[in-house]
Scaffold this motif. Structure first.
Motif, short mmCIF file in Angstrom:
data_model
loop_
_atom_site.label_atom_id
_atom_site.label_comp_id
_atom_site.label_asym_id
_atom_site.label_seq_id
_atom_site.Cartn_x
_atom_site.Cartn_y
_atom_site.Cartn_z
N LEU A 1 11.99 -63.24 -11.17
CA LEU A 1 11.09 -64.05 -10.33
C LEU A 1 9.67 -63.55 -10.53
O LEU A 1 9.39 -62.36 -10.38
CB LEU A 1 11.50 -63.94 -8.86
N HIS A 2 8.75 -64.48 -10.83
CA HIS A 2 7.36 -64.10 -11.12
C HIS A 2 6.41 -65.00 -10.32
O HIS A 2 6.72 -66.16 -10.02
CB HIS A 2 7.06 -64.25 -12.62
N LEU A 3 5.23 -64.42 -10.03
CA LEU A 3 4.13 -65.16 -9.38
C LEU A 3 3.03 -65.35 -10.41
O LEU A 3 2.32 -64.40 -10.75
CB LEU A 3 3.62 -64.39 -8.17
N PRO A 4 2.88 -66.55 -10.96
CA PRO A 4 1.86 -66.77 -12.00
C PRO A 4 0.45 -66.40 -11.55
O PRO A 4 -0.36 -65.96 -12.38
CB PRO A 4 1.99 -68.25 -12.31
N ILE A 5 0.14 -66.57 -10.26
CA ILE A 5 -1.21 -66.27 -9.79
C ILE A 5 -1.53 -64.79 -9.92
O ILE A 5 -2.68 -64.40 -10.11
CB ILE A 5 -1.39 -66.75 -8.33
N SER A 6 -0.48 -63.96 -9.85
CA SER A 6 -0.71 -62.51 -9.99
C SER A 6 -0.90 -62.12 -11.45
O SER A 6 -1.45 -61.05 -11.74
CB SER A 6 0.47 -61.73 -9.41
N LYS A 7 -0.47 -62.95 -12.39
CA LYS A 7 -0.60 -62.64 -13.82
C LYS A 7 -1.81 -63.32 -14.45
O LYS A 7 -2.48 -62.74 -15.31
CB LYS A 7 0.68 -63.06 -14.57
#
Length: 305
Positions: A55-61
């Protein structure tokens, strides 16, 4: 109080999936599966790639720009799983000019999702064509024996020729194997089959004849040894009988005389000759087959009183 809690529970059950769907639509979070990569583009430019499962948060990357991707960009999902392909009936000609068919098996996987998406519009088709052309150029004008026997070496040669181009297109080429080499001319196949059958018949006949010759040689050698032993035994018999008769004669001459008479009678009986008994003292004239000029025949014995 209980109806309020029950109402709140049903509202929550219905509201949570809706909120998750909205969050997914706006790209607030993303779930990356195994053997999968997500490529994000914004205003026609690549802003980043996520290829780690979870699970990833694109805004954090990618920062705040990730929130604009659903409206002004796109999220590309690329499979990085290992893929296997088989090319059937690739036509090549041997050094002798014989038309041959080749079957190629190869495996590939995406190692650069960005290059896979944007460098080549049809990377899989280009890789397939590249593998086929490299195999044809490698195998053409080779000796038929080498083409049929050295498939492992030729497979490595094809892989070495294709790998640099495939890496430019975002692919990593795995194993390449020339799985099948066959004749395309049916009449030629029949001719080769007939030749093989005839050759097998010749070899079988030669082996059978060689076996018969060996058996005959063994039989002749055995017969020779047996005849030699029999001849030796036959040569030793008179010597042994003579020695025994000499011993008997020295011990008792009468017994020796009786033995000799018995042996003479035995020989006479074994000869199956006619025996005529003539009384002792009879004055008889007889002819020993002198009319035909041959000796032998009738035996005349003078009887004793």
């Amino acid at each position: 109080m209980f109806p309020i809690l029950l109402f709140g529970f049903f509202v929550g059950v219905a509201f949570v999936p809706i909120m998750l769907r909205i969050a997914t639509s706006f790209g607030l979070y993303v779930i990356v599966h195994e053997c999968e990569a997500h490529v994000y583009t914004l205003f026609g430019k690549v802003i980043g790639t996520i290829d780690e499962p979870g699970l990833h948060l694109p805004i954090s990357k990618f920062g705040v720009g990730a929130l604009l991707v659903p409206f002004f960009g796109k999220r590309h999902v690329v499979s990085t799983a290992l893929r296997q392909h088989y090319l059937r009936g690739q036509m090549v000609n041997s050094e002798e000019g014989t038309p041959m068919g080749v079957g190629l098996w190869y495996e590939m996987e995406v190692n650069d999702p960005v290059a896979y998406l944007f460098i080549n519009t049809n990377p899989e088709g280009s890789l397939q064509a590249n593998v086929a052309s490299s195999a044809i150029s490698t195998l053409s004008n080779l000796e038929m024996d080498k083409m049929l026997e050295d498939r492992h070496t030729l497979s490595r040669t094809v892989r070495a020729a294709v790998s640099p181009l495939s890496e430019k297109w975002g692919y990593r080429l795995g194993s390449v194997y020339i799985r099948k080499v066959f004749f395309t001319d049916v009449q030629m196949v029949h001719n080769i089959t007939d030749k093989v059958v005839k050759r097998l018949i010749q070899v079988t006949s030669a082996m059978k004849q060689d076996g018969e010759n060996r058996v005959g040689l063994i039989k002749s050698e055995t017969a020779k040894e047996v005849s030699q032993k029999m001849a030796e035994a036959g040569a030793m018999r008179p010597d042994i009988v003579g020695k025994m008769l000499n011993e008997i004669g020295k011990a008792d001459p009468e017994i020796l005389e009786s033995v000799l008479e018995v042996m003479e009678v035995e020989k006479l009986l074994n000869s199956k000759a006619e025996v005529s008994i003539i009384p002792r003292g009879a004055n008889v004239m007889f002819n020993l087959n002198s009319g035909n000029g041959k000796s032998g025949g009738t035996q005349y014995v003078q009887a004793e009183n």
